[in-house]
Motif scaffolding. Structure first.
Motif, short mmCIF file in Angstrom:
data_model
loop_
_atom_site.label_atom_id
_atom_site.label_comp_id
_atom_site.label_asym_id
_atom_site.label_seq_id
_atom_site.Cartn_x
_atom_site.Cartn_y
_atom_site.Cartn_z
N ALA A 165 0.84 -1.19 0.00
CA ALA A 165 0.00 0.00 0.00
C ALA A 165 0.88 1.25 0.00
N PHE A 166 0.50 2.22 -0.82
CA PHE A 166 1.17 3.52 -0.95
C PHE A 166 2.53 3.41 -1.65
N PRO A 233 3.11 13.10 4.80
CA PRO A 233 2.95 11.67 4.46
C PRO A 233 1.51 11.23 4.24
N THR A 234 0.56 11.87 4.93
CA THR A 234 -0.83 11.40 4.79
C THR A 234 -1.48 11.89 3.49
N LYS A 238 -4.83 10.25 1.50
CA LYS A 238 -6.00 10.96 0.97
C LYS A 238 -6.15 10.69 -0.53
N GLN A 239 -5.03 10.62 -1.24
CA GLN A 239 -5.09 10.33 -2.67
C GLN A 239 -5.64 8.93 -2.92
N LYS A 242 -9.32 8.93 -2.82
CA LYS A 242 -9.89 9.43 -4.07
C LYS A 242 -9.85 8.36 -5.14
N TRP A 243 -8.70 7.70 -5.27
CA TRP A 243 -8.57 6.66 -6.30
C TRP A 243 -9.51 5.49 -6.05
N ALA A 244 -9.77 5.20 -4.78
CA ALA A 244 -10.63 4.06 -4.44
C ALA A 244 -12.11 4.36 -4.66
N ASP A 245 -12.46 5.63 -4.82
CA ASP A 245 -13.85 6.05 -4.90
C ASP A 245 -14.29 6.19 -6.36
#
Length: 396
Positions: A165-166, A233-234, A238-239, A242-245
């Motif tokens: 992740a990330f 870092p957070t 948050k991005q 957005k990508w998951a939505d």
């Protein structure tokens, strides 16, 4: 070998500048990658993740320069795909009894890969490992993107070791997100999400909110590939939300293959029609036989609508389009519209078949598609342009 991140934590991974393919030939890595491993030294010493098997001997040799291997008290394996666990057999030859902390599924996968009965300690969400001044807190994160995945949070240092992740497939010696080209970084982060994590978006959203609800301070996010998120870092968290939505931008992508350029001419005319209707739309044309398949999928991910085009051959469509359609189906894109187009000479089944495949893949079909017989004439290209206008109008 090591690069100091904090007083207690060092990066001890491997930067792979030469990597061009990953997951077999499924994923292109234009900018290389890294396999990030971390050494935590408190009153107890922990190694978090290892590296890919081709670098196992190099990894262990360099780790010996950093620390006496026998002083490693614990190994934490957040995820056990071979690019993370590949150096374990070489390491365990040196320290065979060292406890390996992982999820229940993690132990099963390690055994399945290496057929060894090492000293596994299985953990679940909320379990902790006391290191002295700091603790490691384990958070299961199944299907991000394998069933065994977990995050590890280090108290005191406020570090989230997030594994895949990330992450991004991105080689850099400078390690941190604010020390690299931001356009490159964003491109690779989006490509990584689009091509690997998209099918698991509902799990991404759920797990991120679960972690955010813990209200843990985060100074660093340390994934297993690419940069370490140090500055703000957070922001990447948050991005991801957005990508998951059901992510989309104001973009339409035309993906096509062509035999004698007739379908290409159609694609270009349709694109002009889209621009005629709404010049604010970003329109991209990509030949699936020539463009990188993962780059194509990244553009599909960005798009609110796509058009898939192919000539008809042997009562079907061209093989490069078939491959892209199969990958699109597996990624389970949501909230996107689609249609098909193509030229034909004899039977012309391709457009109907493409439309059916797009519908099976979850796209909202805009119309039955558009076909052109043989080489499109000037009048037919005007028809294609009008088709593009109508397609664009349907998106508003």
């Amino acid at each position: 070998m090591g690069k100091q991140l904090t007083e207690k934590v060092s990066w001890v991974g491997k930067v792979d500048w030469e990597l061009t393919k990953f997951h077999g030939d499924e994923y292109s890595t234009h900018r290389g990658s890294s396999y990030n491993s971390y050494l935590v030294r408190d009153q107890k010493t922990v190694l978090i993740d290892t590296v890919w098997q081709p670098f196992d001997k190099e990894f262990v040799s360099r780790l010996k320069q950093e620390i006496d291997l026998k002083s490693i008290d614990y190994i934490v394996m957040n995820h056990n795909e071979v690019d993370h666990s590949g150096a374990l057999p070489e390491l365990m030859r040196e320290i065979p009894n060292t406890p390996i902390y992982c999820t229940v599924n993690g132990a099963k996968i390690i055994k399945g890969h290496y057929h060894q009965e090492w000293n596994f300690v299985t953990v679940k969400t909320g379990d902790t490992l006391d290191l002295g001044d700091s603790k490691l807190v384990f958070v299961e994160a199944p299907m991000l993107h394998w069933p065994d995945t977990m995050f590890t949070y280090m108290t005191g240092e406020n570090i989230l070791f997030s594994n895949d992740a990330f992450g991004q497939h991105y080689a850099t010696e400078s390690l941190y997100n604010d020390t690299v080209d931001q356009a490159e970084l964003f491109t690779e982060a989006l490509k990584y999400y689009a091509n690997i994590l998209t099918p698991f978006s509902k799990f991404v959203t759920k797990k991120i909110h679960e972690v955010l609800d813990l209200k843990l301070p985060v100074n660093l996010i340390c994934p297993s590939h690419g940069v370490i998120w140090k500055k703000n870092p957070t922001a990447i968290v948050k991005q991801y939300l957005k990508w998951a939505d059901n992510y989309q931008e104001n973009q339409v992508t035309l993906v096509y293959d062509t035999m004698w350029n007739s379908t290409r001419k159609m694609a270009e005319a349709i694109a002009l029609g889209i621009w005629d209707t709404d010049s604010s739309i970003t329109v991209k044309l990509m030949n699936s036989a020539k463009e990188d398949k993962n780059d194509i999928l990244s553009e599909v991910f960005r798009s609110k609508a796509i058009l898939i085009g192919s000539s008809t051959i042997n009562n079907g469509y061209l093989y490069s389009i078939g491959g892209i359609l199969e990958m699109i189906k597996g990624l389970k894109f949501k909230n996107k519209r689609a249609a098909a187009f193509g030229s034909y000479g004899w039977s012309g089944e391709a457009v109907k078949q493409l439309t059916e495949e797009l519908e099976k893949s979850g796209f909202q079909i805009v119309n039955p598609g558009h076909r052109a017989l043989w080489v499109p004439s000037e009048d037919e290209l005007l028809n294609c342009r009008e088709y593009g206008r109508q397609f664009a109008a349907s998106l508003s």
